[in-house]
Design an enzyme around this catalytic site. Structure first.
Site, PDB file in Angstrom:
ATOM      1  N   THR A 121       2.290  -3.290  -4.007  1.00 12.49           N
ATOM      2  CA  THR A 121       3.567  -2.626  -4.289  1.00 12.49           C
ATOM      3  C   THR A 121       4.481  -2.653  -3.072  1.00 12.49           C
ATOM      4  O   THR A 121       5.685  -2.903  -3.192  1.00 12.49           O
ATOM      5  CB  THR A 121       3.322  -1.165  -4.725  1.00 12.49           C
ATOM      6  OG1 THR A 121       2.586  -1.173  -5.946  1.00 12.49           O
ATOM      7  CG2 THR A 121       4.627  -0.425  -4.942  1.00 12.49           C
ATOM      8  N   ASP A 132       6.469  -4.953 -10.148  1.00 14.89           N
ATOM      9  CA  ASP A 132       6.100  -5.263  -8.768  1.00 14.89           C
ATOM     10  C   ASP A 132       4.970  -6.277  -8.639  1.00 14.89           C
ATOM     11  O   ASP A 132       4.995  -7.143  -7.783  1.00 14.89           O
ATOM     12  CB  ASP A 132       5.761  -3.986  -7.989  1.00 14.89           C
ATOM     13  CG  ASP A 132       4.630  -3.172  -8.620  1.00 14.89           C
ATOM     14  OD1 ASP A 132       4.147  -3.547  -9.702  1.00 14.89           O
ATOM     15  OD2 ASP A 132       4.238  -2.147  -8.028  1.00 14.89           O
TER      16      ASP A 132
END
Length: 618
Positions: free
Chosen positions: A296, A468
């Site tokens: 992330t 992501d």
């Protein structure tokens, strides 16, 4: 025969150590080579050579100390293989030293780790339990003269070292720069075995640390600067300045993969709200995540800086002290307020430090939100997005807000008690839990976007939404293939499934429609820079509204141009249209070298903090 028996008894501990560790290395090799017995044959030599080095060292000790030495080394190697297995199970990559640094950032994500562990991994320790019961008293020689031990050490150690040198040299000849950049860790472990991989990892880690403090040559600096200048957006006119003066709202959605968009199960849309906004937005259907082990945080880093993430470890930790030409900094020069929002711990992925480095005025982390509803790791997406909406309403315009959601985080099972989304045959599986989880997040995004719409904020904002990174690990691919009715199920199929959706919504639903440009997270900043008429110096990506270049480079050295797909872990090329493997040509070899060069340049920029120097150059 008597002599052979005597030698075998004299070296019983050596033989047991060699056989046990050899079997474990081959077992792990089989795991990462997806049960390819033929490929495993290439591992026999490197695996044996690496073990012989330890055998040689063991000969320096007397019998009792030697037995202890082998026992301890066996435990260490077994533990390393166990860690590799757990890490590979989710990341499809090899564990490395910088991952330990990532562990400091990640904290105790116990549920994720527990879900990756398999009882079968404990089989690596069976011999550890049995070995102490072996009657080593059978060993005839209780003590051996040091001269004999030294000779045995020299012979065995040199055989192991010589074998390793041969295999490492051979791989380096086949794949120049692979062993220094370590951009394809799985392939290295495939070809050289786990012990050699970790040895190279340790060597390269210290080598990189040394290089960071070694002055870069002027020629190398010039080559990198020339490349960056040639990559600068020139003459782009489509949508240039379209967002000038308007708010920018970027939403990074945890584990949102493209395959759920527009898809249904049991007659129910999985993402009905995003499907609705797709029709109102510019939608890119060939957009890939490009993260490495920073996951992330890597997606955040690329979107904000248009540089590749770290080859190992998290850029958010390794480069938080660098000078960066980030998106928040660029917009702040245009009198924007830049805020980041995430409903989890401020120290997670080092956001409290990295957000300051990137120039955000305010970071709304866990302490800034009322924790009135938690799901899984932290604050629920419903509460997070509701509270974020209230923050945006009060923020002085124009602003840039970067929101990162949380609820749809692996392993997805915390969502089960929320809602009754029917996943049919996938109920109780990780895949089924993911569909429930992303359906829940879609509901919250829909409510958030509708609120922005009703408040009139969308009339004065450009909104970008993207995923992501991947949600479904490769060891869970069976259910995904079944869901998609995939007929072809090879590594190309899997690679093409690693797309994430990208929506860019304009006021009054302008510029809507599906675009097929091949791009990735590296390209969002240059795209936004053109929309807001910002400088585009020193970026590695491209403007996907204007650029004719079709290309995505991945951190492991793989790449695609929309026609061919090179998969670095297996070192194979595929024709996308036919799905068939193709041979390397001079042109493809050149493209591979170009991809490696870009990755190397990005690493050098970050390792030597070159943007600070380039920004100060007149």
């Amino acid at each position: 025969m008597k002599k052979i028996k005597q030698i075998a008894l004299n070296n019983l501990d050596v033989l047991i150590f060699f056989v046990c560790v050899f079997a474990k290395l081959l077992g792990f090799g089989l795991q990462i080579q997806d049960k390819n017995i033929y490929a495993l044959l290439f591992l026999l030599g490197p695996a044996a050579s690496s073990i012989l080095i330890f055998c040689g060292i063991g000969f320096l000790f007397n019998k009792r100390a030697r037995t202890r030495f082998f026992y301890i080394v066996n435990i260490v190697i077994s533990t390393l293989i166990l860690v590799d297995s757990v890490y590979y199970g989710y990341f499809r990559d090899m564990f490395s030293i910088p991952v330990i640094q990532n562990g400091i950032l990640l904290g105790p994500v116990k549920s994720s780790v527990a879900s990756l562990f398999k009882w079968q991994y404990l089989l690596y320790y069976i011999d550890i339990l049995i070995i102490p019961s072996i009657p080593y008293k059978l060993m005839l020689d209780k003590s051996i003269m040091f001269k004999r031990r030294l000779v045995s050490f020299a012979v065995v150690f040199l055989i192991g070292t010589g074998g390793n040198a041969f295999f490492i040299y051979d791989l380096n000849e086949q794949q120049p720069r692979l062993l220094t950049t370590m951009f394809n860790r799985i392939y290295i472990a495939d070809m050289l075995g786990g012990i050699n991989y970790h040895g190279l990892d340790v060597y390269n880690f210290f080598q990189r640390e040394l290089q960071k403090h070694t002055k870069l040559s002027k020629d190398k600096e010039k080559a990198i600067k020339t490349f960056l200048n040639s990559n600068k957006s020139k003459g782009y006119t489509a949508l240039k300045g379209k967002g000038k003066g308007k708010n920018l709202i970027v939403i990074q959605v945890e584990a949102l993969q493209q395959f759920v968009i527009g898809n249904s199960i049991n007659g129910q849309e999985i993402t009905p709200n995003l499907n609705k906004w797709l029709k109102r937005s510019a939608y890119f259907d060939n957009y890939y995540y490009q993260v490495a082990s920073g996951n992330t945080s890597d997606a955040e880093f690329m979107t904000n800086n248009s540089l590749f993430p770290a080859a190992e470890g998290a850029a958010a930790y390794l480069y938080c002290g660098n000078d960066l030409n980030s998106l928040p900094k660029a917009l702040k020069k245009e009198n924007y307020k830049a805020i980041a929002l995430h409903g989890y711990r401020e120290d997670f992925w080092n956001r409290s430090v990295m957000n300051k480095t990137e120039g955000y005025d305010i970071f709304y982390g866990q302490r800034s939100f009322k924790i009135n509803e938690t799901i899984g790791m932290g604050l629920s997406d419903r509460s997070f997005l509701n509270q974020s909406f209230n923050i945006l309403k009060k923020t002085h315009q124009p602003y840039f807000s970067f929101l990162t959601t949380l609820t749809s985080h692996y392993p997805f099972n915390a969502i089960s008690k929320y809602g009754d989304f029917n996943v049919g045959e996938y109920k109780g599986s990780l895949f089924g839990d993911y569909l429930k989880s992303i359906h829940y997040t879609d509901q919250q995004l829909g409510m958030f976007l509708d609120k922005l719409d009703k408040e009139g904020i969308t009339d004065n904002s450009i909104i970008a939404i993207y995923g992501d990174h991947y949600a479904i690990p490769q060891n869970q691919q069976k259910n995904l293939y079944s869901f998609l009715n995939a007929t072809q199920r090879n590594e190309l199929t899997w690679a093409e499934l690693q797309k994430v959706p990208l929506f860019i919504h304009f006021p009054k639903d302008e510029n809507k429609g599906v675009r097929h440009t091949y791009g990735g997270e590296m390209d969002l900043y240059p795209t936004i820079a053109n929309l807001y008429d910002l400088p585009t110096k020193y970026m590695m990506g491209k403007d996907i509204f204007n650029s004719k270049e079709q290309g995505v480079i991945f951190r492991n050295g793989s790449f695609t141009d929309g026609k061919i797909f090179y998969l670095a872990p297996s070192n194979k090329y595929y024709d996308i249209a036919s799905g068939k493997q193709i041979s390397e040509t001079a042109e493809l070899s050149e493209k591979k070298k170009e991809a490696e060069k870009k990755l190397e340049y990005s690493d050098t920029i970050l390792n030597h903090n070159l943007l600070q120097k380039f920004n100060n150059d007149k």
